[in-house]
Write a protein that holds these residues in place. Structure first.
Motif, PDB file in Angstrom:
ATOM      1  N   ARG A   8       0.855  -1.187   0.000  1.00  0.00           N
ATOM      2  CA  ARG A   8       0.000   0.000   0.000  1.00  0.00           C
ATOM      3  C   ARG A   8       0.894   1.241   0.000  1.00  0.00           C
ATOM      4  N   GLU A  76      -7.040   2.569  -7.150  1.00  0.00           N
ATOM      5  CA  GLU A  76      -8.013   2.318  -6.089  1.00  0.00           C
ATOM      6  C   GLU A  76      -9.403   2.188  -6.716  1.00  0.00           C
ATOM      7  N   HIS A 144      -3.290   0.358  -3.747  1.00  0.00           N
ATOM      8  CA  HIS A 144      -4.203   1.009  -2.815  1.00  0.00           C
ATOM      9  C   HIS A 144      -4.929  -0.042  -1.991  1.00  0.00           C
ATOM     10  N   VAL A 145      -5.515   0.388  -0.884  1.00  0.00           N
ATOM     11  CA  VAL A 145      -6.138  -0.543   0.054  1.00  0.00           C
ATOM     12  C   VAL A 145      -7.198  -1.420  -0.627  1.00  0.00           C
ATOM     13  N   ASN A 189      -0.468  -7.429   5.452  1.00  0.00           N
ATOM     14  CA  ASN A 189      -0.191  -6.154   6.126  1.00  0.00           C
ATOM     15  C   ASN A 189       1.069  -6.192   6.983  1.00  0.00           C
TER      16      ASN A 189
END
Length: 192
Positions: A8, A76, A144-145, A189
């Motif tokens: 990210r 995104e 992007h997330v 993550n």
């Protein structure tokens, strides 16, 4: 064997929905960028979304890695008319639709925006094309997330709702490896 390193972009400090709006990343934490650069495989290829927050993050962590051209398909999710609005403003403006968008991800889209299924297909197709061109390889994808969350089900078979529950922090790394048996998920993550 191909391994994806889904990164990210750096923090934007936005307090509103930020999709295709082109806002910069705060890349002032040089130590975090150095740790991330050291964590990623040295011989990896690196590609990013064409939005400035992903481009500058990829440039900051590229080091000796071969940088591929920016790919707009890695953007995104397009929040359409909601882009730039705070969550409470979106909820007041479109109470039923906004609730469905988050609670029933799939084909529901923001006004003039994109659905979860559309972003999943768009990003997945782009990643598959990069894999086909560069297999076998370590491929760092700075995105992007939403783009990252949309790809986790490749390895987990999670539903969209389950995938959206994962925390994906700025500069967080999610890795997935394509083996002969299919996708294998590594860490979600990871913060270097």
């Amino acid at each position: 064997m191909t391994t994806l390193w889904l990164v990210r972009h750096g923090p934007t400090h936005q307090k509103t929905m930020t999709g295709w709006r082109d806002v910069p990343a705060d890349l002032s934490d040089r130590d975090a960028l150095a740790r991330l650069q050291a964590y990623l495989p040295a011989g990896a290829l690196i590609v990013s979304s064409d939005l400035i927050r992903a481009v500058t993050t990829a440039d900051a962590i590229a080091g000796p890695r071969r940088r591929l051209p920016h790919d707009p398909a890695l953007r995104e999710i397009d929040f359409g008319a909601w882009d730039g609005l705070a969550g409470d403003v979106v909820a007041a403006r479109d109470p039923v639709l906004s609730r469905q968008f988050w609670d029933q991800p799939g084909d529901i889209a923001a006004p003039a925006g994109e659905s979860w299924n559309a972003v999943t297909a768009r990003v997945g197709t782009a990643i598959d094309a990069h894999i086909a061109r560069h297999r076998p390889a370590h491929l760092v994808v700075v995105a992007h997330v939403g783009a990252i969350m949309s790809q986790i089900p490749r390895a987990t078979r999670e539903t969209a709702s389950q995938s959206m529950r994962h925390r994906i922090d700025p500069l967080g790394v999610t890795d997935m490896t394509l083996t002969a048996a299919g996708w294998r998920l590594g860490r979600i993550n990871h913060l270097a």
